[in-house]
Every structure is written in C-alpha cells, then in structure tokens.
Design a protein around this motif. Structure first.
Motif, PDB file in Angstrom:
ATOM      1  N   TRP A   1      90.865  31.339 -28.318  1.00 54.52           N
ATOM      2  CA  TRP A   1      90.504  32.710 -27.974  1.00 54.52           C
ATOM      3  C   TRP A   1      90.687  33.579 -29.221  1.00 54.52           C
ATOM      4  CZ3 TRP A   1      88.811  34.940 -23.356  1.00 54.52           C
ATOM      5  CH2 TRP A   1      88.800  34.111 -22.233  1.00 54.52           C
TER       6      TRP A   1
ATOM      7  N   ASN B   1      88.345  31.670 -37.459  1.00 52.89           N
ATOM      8  CA  ASN B   1      88.624  32.633 -36.399  1.00 52.89           C
ATOM      9  C   ASN B   1      88.769  34.047 -36.946  1.00 52.89           C
ATOM     10  OD1 ASN B   1      88.523  30.528 -34.642  1.00 52.89           O
ATOM     11  ND2 ASN B   1      90.724  30.462 -34.199  1.00 52.89           N
TER      12      ASN B   1
ATOM     13  N   LEU C   1      83.038  40.596 -35.309  1.00 50.29           N
ATOM     14  CA  LEU C   1      83.102  41.457 -34.125  1.00 50.29           C
ATOM     15  C   LEU C   1      83.394  42.905 -34.518  1.00 50.29           C
ATOM     16  CD1 LEU C   1      85.189  39.166 -31.723  1.00 50.29           C
ATOM     17  CD2 LEU C   1      82.723  39.597 -31.629  1.00 50.29           C
TER      18      LEU C   1
ATOM     19  N   ILE D   1      85.357  35.351 -37.422  1.00 50.70           N
ATOM     20  CA  ILE D   1      84.769  35.769 -36.152  1.00 50.70           C
ATOM     21  C   ILE D   1      85.270  37.160 -35.771  1.00 50.70           C
ATOM     22  CG2 ILE D   1      84.708  35.300 -33.672  1.00 50.70           C
ATOM     23  CD1 ILE D   1      84.725  32.321 -34.385  1.00 50.70           C
TER      24      ILE D   1
ATOM     25  N   MET E   1      87.937  43.516 -27.510  1.00 51.40           N
ATOM     26  CA  MET E   1      87.017  42.430 -27.181  1.00 51.40           C
ATOM     27  C   MET E   1      87.781  41.114 -27.120  1.00 51.40           C
ATOM     28  SD  MET E   1      83.679  43.360 -29.540  1.00 51.40           S
ATOM     29  CE  MET E   1      82.701  42.092 -28.729  1.00 51.40           C
ATOM     30  N   LEU E   2      87.464  40.294 -26.108  1.00 50.92           N
ATOM     31  CA  LEU E   2      88.060  38.980 -25.954  1.00 50.92           C
ATOM     32  C   LEU E   2      86.933  37.956 -25.957  1.00 50.92           C
ATOM     33  CD1 LEU E   2      89.688  41.139 -23.972  1.00 50.92           C
ATOM     34  CD2 LEU E   2      91.096  39.128 -23.543  1.00 50.92           C
ATOM     35  N   VAL E   3      87.037  36.954 -26.830  1.00 58.27           N
ATOM     36  CA  VAL E   3      85.991  35.954 -26.964  1.00 58.27           C
ATOM     37  C   VAL E   3      86.617  34.562 -26.882  1.00 58.27           C
ATOM     38  CG1 VAL E   3      84.193  35.020 -28.454  1.00 58.27           C
ATOM     39  CG2 VAL E   3      84.591  37.489 -28.397  1.00 58.27           C
ATOM     40  N   LYS E   4      86.052  33.718 -26.018  1.00 57.85           N
ATOM     41  CA  LYS E   4      86.491  32.333 -25.938  1.00 57.85           C
ATOM     42  C   LYS E   4      85.495  31.455 -26.676  1.00 57.85           C
ATOM     43  CE  LYS E   4      88.168  28.785 -22.777  1.00 57.85           C
ATOM     44  NZ  LYS E   4      88.417  28.393 -21.367  1.00 57.85           N
ATOM     45  N   LEU E   5      85.992  30.612 -27.582  1.00 59.72           N
ATOM     46  CA  LEU E   5      85.143  29.776 -28.408  1.00 59.72           C
ATOM     47  C   LEU E   5      84.950  28.406 -27.762  1.00 59.72           C
ATOM     48  CD1 LEU E   5      86.764  30.603 -31.872  1.00 59.72           C
ATOM     49  CD2 LEU E   5      84.981  31.861 -30.638  1.00 59.72           C
TER      50      LEU E   5
END
Length: 231
Positions: free
Chosen positions: A188, A158, A165, A161, A179-183
């Motif tokens: 998150w 994570n 980003l 990641i 930025m918000l990213v759901k895997l």
C-alpha cells in the motif's frame, strides 16, 4: 526573549536541527533554515560545547547583515545542547549583549534543551518498534525543508509512485488531500498532503484491507506525527 530584549526583532527556534517556531515570514524562514543547516550546524562536531551554550555566529566576530523587505537587520546564532536560536537583531549589538544573553538566557535554554532531548529520545525509543511494524514513511515540509524518513533501500519504486500521485494532485490544484493506493504486489502507498507538508507512507508485504490500512495510518500518525497538523 523579544519582550525582555528590545534589540531582538525576531527569532527562530530549532531543536536538533528541525524548525520548531519562527517569527519570520516563510520565505525568509526557509532561507535562514537552509543557511543554518548547510553552513552553521555542520560545524558543531568540531566546536567545544558548553552546557550554557555559546554563540556560533556573533560575539567574537562581526555579525552578518540580512535584508527583510526594505529593512536591514543583523544576525546572531546561539546554540545550547541541541537547541539553536537564530536571532534577528534591530541593530549591531554591543559586546555586552552577547555576554548578557549567555548569562541570562543560556543557562535556562540549556536546561530546556536537555529536557526536550530527553523527551524526544524516550518517545523515539518507545515508537521505533511500532514504526518498523507498521510502515516506512517519508515526511517533507517545503516551507522549512524539514525531513523525517524511515525509508530503506529497495523502496524507491513506491516513493516514485507517491511522488507521481503528488504531482497529479498539484496539477489538479488540490492543496490538501489523502490518497490510498494498493499495488499489484500487495503493498500500500498512502499519500497525505496539507499545504507544504507531505507524508508518503508505505506498507510492504502486508495483506491489509482498506479498513486495516486506515487504522495503521492513524497509529503511525499518533506515534510519529502528533505534533504536525495535517488538516
């Protein structure tokens, strides 16, 4: 201090090894904080500590010279309890400067440092459980090398990641962003960037929706980063 003692041109204030304030430009500040963190502060466990503080650099030894622009200054470092003052001096001081500083400033600085330490410990103890429930995070300020982290083993993917980003944002020329990213794992990863300041938050094994993760981010900011401007 600078107003009362004209020999002091500039100073840096650190609490528990973290930069709080600096009167020096960011480039020199970064070098001085690195010098303190890697060379001076690691010596503290081996030194006798005095309530009113003492000079870690200066007093009994010849103090080093530093160059800021075309000007030559002298460097002294004073430490009391958990507070460190890095003093940039206009000229090589007399021995009376060191004794006078410890007598006039050391006692008050020791009291201030003890109050700050108590407030920090109280706040930390009240927020640890909330932090563990909400998220793991990694904070880094490239301007002064300040780091805060609750990251544990097993979260390297994570973090990678978040770093990817960040690299994408830098390539796009975005100095400030969120930025918000759901895997696929339901984790998150939240990246917040404000100039030199970066926060990567990781919400693990929680089936948050977008609104819930936004609320969790706000709670974490209030409990851990209320003194850090991320605008």
């Amino acid at each position: 201090i600078e107003a009362d003692m004209p020999i002091i041109s500039k100073c840096l204030f650190l609490q528990s090894g973290q930069l709080v304030w600096s009167g020096v430009d960011p480039g020199i500040t970064k070098l001085l904080v690195q010098y303190l963190s890697t060379t001076i502060l690691p010596l503290l466990p081996n030194l006798s500590r005095q309530p009113d503080g003492s000079f870690l650099v200066g007093n009994e030894e010849k103090i080093p010279s530093i160059y800021i622009g075309d000007a030559i200054y002298h460097l002294a470092v004073f430490h009391a309890v958990n507070t460190t003052l890095c003093l940039v001096l206009e000229r090589d001081p007399s021995r009376s400067f060191f004794s006078g500083f410890q007598e006039n400033v050391g006692h008050e600085l020791g009291i201030l440092s003890a109050d700050l330490t108590h407030a920090y410990i109280s706040k930390t103890s009240n927020t640890v459980s909330a932090i563990q429930e909400q998220a793991s995070f990694l904070y880094f300020n490239a301007a002064n090398l300040a780091v805060k982290s609750t990251v544990s083993d097993g979260q390297e993917r994570n973090i990678k990641i978040g770093a990817d980003l960040l690299e994408d944002l830098r390539k796009q020329g975005c100095p400030d962003a969120e930025m918000l990213v759901k895997l696929a794992s339901e984790d998150w990863v939240v990246l917040q960037v404000a100039g030199a300041r970066v926060i990567i938050q990781m919400f693990k094994d929680r089936a948050y929706n977008l609104i819930e993760v936004s609320e969790a981010v706000n709670r974490l900011e209030k409990s851990c980063f209320d003194s850090i401007c991320m605008l």
